[in-house]
Design a protein around this motif. Structure first.
Motif, PDB file in Angstrom:
ATOM      1  N   PRO A   1       0.768  -1.351   0.040  1.00 46.87           N
ATOM      2  CA  PRO A   1      -0.032  -0.181  -0.215  1.00 46.87           C
ATOM      3  C   PRO A   1       0.872   1.267   0.032  1.00 46.87           C
TER       4      PRO A   1
ATOM      5  N   PRO B   1       0.673   1.517  -4.259  1.00 46.64           N
ATOM      6  CA  PRO B   1      -0.812   1.467  -4.182  1.00 46.64           C
ATOM      7  C   PRO B   1      -1.501   1.195  -5.348  1.00 46.64           C
TER       8      PRO B   1
ATOM      9  N   SER C   1      -9.321   8.773   3.726  1.00 45.83           N
ATOM     10  CA  SER C   1      -7.992   8.183   3.279  1.00 45.83           C
ATOM     11  C   SER C   1      -7.179   9.154   2.591  1.00 45.83           C
TER      12      SER C   1
ATOM     13  N   THR D   1      -4.036   8.977   1.680  1.00 43.66           N
ATOM     14  CA  THR D   1      -3.606   8.207   0.890  1.00 43.66           C
ATOM     15  C   THR D   1      -4.295   8.218  -0.501  1.00 43.66           C
TER      16      THR D   1
ATOM     17  N   SER E   1      -2.904   7.002  11.951  1.00 42.77           N
ATOM     18  CA  SER E   1      -2.453   5.842  12.191  1.00 42.77           C
ATOM     19  C   SER E   1      -1.594   5.667  13.055  1.00 42.77           C
TER      20      SER E   1
ATOM     21  N   SER F   1      -5.253  -4.268   8.345  1.00 45.42           N
ATOM     22  CA  SER F   1      -5.837  -3.238   8.704  1.00 45.42           C
ATOM     23  C   SER F   1      -6.265  -1.708   7.767  1.00 45.42           C
ATOM     24  N   ALA F   2      -5.120  -1.711   7.025  1.00 47.89           N
ATOM     25  CA  ALA F   2      -5.038  -0.535   6.331  1.00 47.89           C
ATOM     26  C   ALA F   2      -5.196   0.779   6.841  1.00 47.89           C
TER      27      ALA F   2
ATOM     28  N   SER G   1      -3.912   3.753   5.143  1.00 52.09           N
ATOM     29  CA  SER G   1      -4.111   3.970   3.488  1.00 52.09           C
ATOM     30  C   SER G   1      -5.495   3.518   3.410  1.00 52.09           C
TER      31      SER G   1
ATOM     32  N   PRO H   1      -8.618  -0.028   2.587  1.00 50.77           N
ATOM     33  CA  PRO H   1      -8.671  -1.477   2.452  1.00 50.77           C
ATOM     34  C   PRO H   1      -8.759  -1.787   0.746  1.00 50.77           C
TER      35      PRO H   1
ATOM     36  N   LEU I   1      -5.079  -2.675  -0.527  1.00 51.12           N
ATOM     37  CA  LEU I   1      -4.569  -3.856  -0.187  1.00 51.12           C
ATOM     38  C   LEU I   1      -4.848  -5.147  -1.268  1.00 51.12           C
TER      39      LEU I   1
ATOM     40  N   GLY J   1      -7.625  -6.665   1.921  1.00 51.04           N
ATOM     41  CA  GLY J   1      -8.619  -5.553   2.287  1.00 51.04           C
ATOM     42  C   GLY J   1      -9.800  -5.787   3.124  1.00 51.04           C
TER      43      GLY J   1
ATOM     44  N   GLY K   1      -8.671  -3.261  11.888  1.00 49.24           N
ATOM     45  CA  GLY K   1      -9.243  -2.897  10.607  1.00 49.24           C
ATOM     46  C   GLY K   1     -10.808  -1.994  11.049  1.00 49.24           C
TER      47      GLY K   1
END
Length: 333
Positions: free
Chosen positions: A37, A41, A112, A114, A151, A253-254, A257, A259, A262, A267, A276
């Motif tokens: 990720p 990604p 997110s 990301t 995070s 868990s992401a 980023s 899910p 992943l 994810g 998660g």
């Protein structure tokens, strides 16, 4: 007659090699889940919106599907206002708004950072040499613009919850004190952690009590899972709980980023594990007034209830198992 020591050593040596191989295989699985990720990604069925009049919106949706097969799960909407409302309800990560002047991107970096950054970079070529205008409808907190604080601050909650569940099993042998310890821990962890993240560090916005409830439910689910498995299975149960709550759940868990970034199906699997689900619920309470957190709350409640039930069963001690100091001091549960 007892077997000579030399005859008992080879099986132990073989077992050591088998354990080493198993751990290395687990390591080979976990490393890509941590790295992918961040390094490469790649979205998989990422929910996005294409907003605008027909047939322009449908044409642009087809263009996205053709350019990145399998990357997006696209919903079309009539205008930007409707799309923005959907972003605030956490129904999608971003919206491509098609208008007379071209395409604009509306993001929800609170869901997110990301994904918002990834889509912002990826859509710049759509402007025909001109920058594509970007509007962040649900921005991250000003104290944590890239989401790193969220995070970084969330994962210690999983670690301390794991430790709490293990300590309750290793120190206390009666179900009453264990249950009381879980209740006290979840209540205090929710109130204190929310205050630290929101008022001291300034990495999450939103309603304090909602954030505290989300953190409290997550910490209860994680600690109760470890304590419950330990109550029924003993120390192997504590190890199994650590595997479920942290070792496997953490990379899946992401938290940092999304899910959908992943590799499939990990994810989706990660959202059914405590870390998660906990991260999803806290993002929902912090940035979306709870929208999009219903499923995560139910998953965490399920872990909590099962864990508490296992603690209440109370595993019987072996006759040769010595009582702990705390056990000797407690006369009744």
């Amino acid at each position: 007659m007892a077997q000579p020591q030399a005859h008992r050593q080879p099986p132990a040596l073989v077992l050591g090699v088998v354990i080493a191989v198993a751990v290395v295989l687990l390591q080979a699985l976990l490393v890509p889940l941590f790295v992918t990720p961040v390094a490469e990604p790649e979205p998989h069925d990422l929910p996005v919106i294409v907003a605008g009049p027909e047939p322009a919106a449908s044409a642009f949706a087809d263009q996205l599907t053709s350019a990145r097969p399998g990357a997006f799960e696209i919903t079309t909407m009539p205008d930007a206002a409707t799309a923005d409302a959907a972003l605030r309800d956490r129904e999608a990560y971003a919206a491509f708004v098609v208008g007379a002047d071209g395409v604009a991107l509306h993001t929800a970096s609170g869901a997110s950072p990301t994904v918002a950054s990834l889509l912002t970079q990826a859509t710049q070529h759509l402007g025909g040499g001109q920058p594509v205008p970007v509007t962040d409808v649900v921005p991250t907190d000003t104290g944590d613009p890239r989401g790193a604080g969220f995070s970084s601050g969330f994962l210690p909650l999983a670690m301390t919850s794991l430790a709490m569940g293990a300590l309750l099993v290793l120190v206390l042998r009666r179900r009453g004190p264990r249950l009381l310890g879980l209740a006290a821990y979840a209540t205090l962890a929710g109130l204190v952690a929310a205050a630290v993240l929101q008022y001291w560090l300034g990495v999450i916005p939103g309603d304090y009590l909602m954030n505290a409830a989300a953190i409290g439910l997550f910490t209860l689910a994680a600690a109760a899972t470890v304590a419950g498995l330990g109550s029924v299975l003993g120390r192997p149960g504590v190890m199994l709980g650590a595997l479920v709550v942290f070792l496997v759940a953490n990379p899946l868990s992401a938290v940092g980023s999304a899910p959908e970034l992943l590799p499939e199906p990990w994810g989706a699997v990660g959202q059914w594990l405590p870390v998660g689900a906990g991260a999803t619920l806290l993002r929902s309470t912090a940035y979306f007034d709870g929208a999009g957190g219903g499923t995560a709350a139910l998953i965490l409640a399920g872990y909590a209830l099962v864990g508490l039930a296992l603690v209440a069963i109370r595993r019987k001690a072996r006759p040769d198992q010595p009582a702990t100091v705390v056990d000797r001091e407690l006369v009744a549960a």
